[in-house]
Design an enzyme around this catalytic site. Structure first.
Site, PDB file in Angstrom:
ATOM      1  CB  SER A   1      -0.884   0.006   1.255  1.00 32.19           C
ATOM      2  OG  SER A   1      -1.557   1.241   1.420  1.00 32.19           O
TER       3      SER A   1
ATOM      4  CE1 TYR B   1      -3.944  -1.995   5.400  1.00 35.83           C
ATOM      5  CE2 TYR B   1      -3.195   0.225   4.866  1.00 35.83           C
ATOM      6  CZ  TYR B   1      -3.687  -1.005   4.467  1.00 35.83           C
ATOM      7  OH  TYR B   1      -3.907  -1.256   3.129  1.00 35.83           O
TER       8      TYR B   1
END
Length: 261
Positions: free
Chosen positions: A157, A170
């Site tokens: 990501s 995350y």
């Protein structure tokens, strides 16, 4: 102009031929990037093995691909459970006889401020985003080594390149995906195995539906307005698969043009 047109046709044929007939396992295939990628690769002639936790969505997608003339199988799989990942690999080989690509796409993103102490969400992100990738690699790597070829595509990501408030855990999982992928890349060169990291920015999916932090939801909602279609990532996946065996595209970052960070 005629010569240019012929070159374009030949290049398109080459891309199709490098994907056609390949067996691709896609985790997190029930929605978002996984779903879009399954459709796109199947349309290019790949045989797709669909994995996810929602069996009804996988079956619906497999039926849609079959009706369109593609080949797809589906198996409910929780990537945080090693035995289920191993069953997915065995199921794919039984159906198609081989595996060419593993697209480690499954992931969750229940971002929150650390002070909220969402321990269960932290553990779920670690189990799915990190362990899930490792279990996929571990289950497929012996097959790739034996056939002296294969391709791991792991989804990180933009959050795997930078950290923002609420993204600590995350981001940590997505930094880990990049570290694992780079270590893997260096280890598998003798076996002609390729590795790719795809790092999407804001993309249309249900990834943010798992967010429970009420302070974060409005912020994410505003950013989601910039989101690009999941098909944008699917095209990137097709691009890296379509490259000749001697070309290893190791990392791609894809953001909406308007996304500032």
């Amino acid at each position: 102009m005629i010569t240019l047109h012929l070159c374009i046709v030949k290049n398109n044929q080459k891309m199709d031929n490098n994907i056609k007939g390949k067996v691709v396992i896609i985790t997190g295939a029930g929605s978002g990037i996984g779903l879009a990628t399954a459709k796109h690769l199947a349309a290019l002639g790949a045989n797709v093995s669909l994995a996810g936790r929602r069996k009804e969505k996988l079956d619906k997608l497999a039926a849609e691909i079959d009706r369109a003339g593609g080949k797809a199988i589906a198996l409910a799989t929780d990537v945080s459970k090693r035995e289920e990942v191993e069953a997915l690999i065995a199921h794919t080989i039984a159906a198609f006889g081989k595996i060419d690509v593993l697209f480690n796409n499954a992931g969750i993103m229940p971002v929150s401020m650390l002070e909220n102490l969402h321990y269960a969400e932290w553990e779920s992100m670690i189990d799915i985003n990190i362990k899930g990738v490792l279990y996929g690699i571990g289950a497929v790597l012996p097959h790739f080594k034996a056939q002296l070829g294969g391709h791991f595509i792991n989804v990180s990501s933009v959050a795997g390149h930078q950290v923002s408030p609420s993204s600590s855990v995350y981001s940590a999982t997505k930094f880990a995906v990049r570290a694992i992928s780079e270590g893997l890349r260096q280890e598998v060169k003798p076996y002609n195995i390729r590795t790719t990291i795809i790092s999407p920015g804001m993309t249309e999916s249900d990834l943010t539906d798992s967010i429970t932090d009420e302070r974060i939801k409005p912020m994410i909602g505003a950013i989601k307005q910039l989101a690009i279609p999941a098909e944008s990532i699917a095209r990137a996946v097709a691009y890296v698969i379509s490259q000749p065996a001697e070309v290893d595209v190791n990392e791609i970052i894809i953001r909406p043009t308007a996304q500032p960070s």
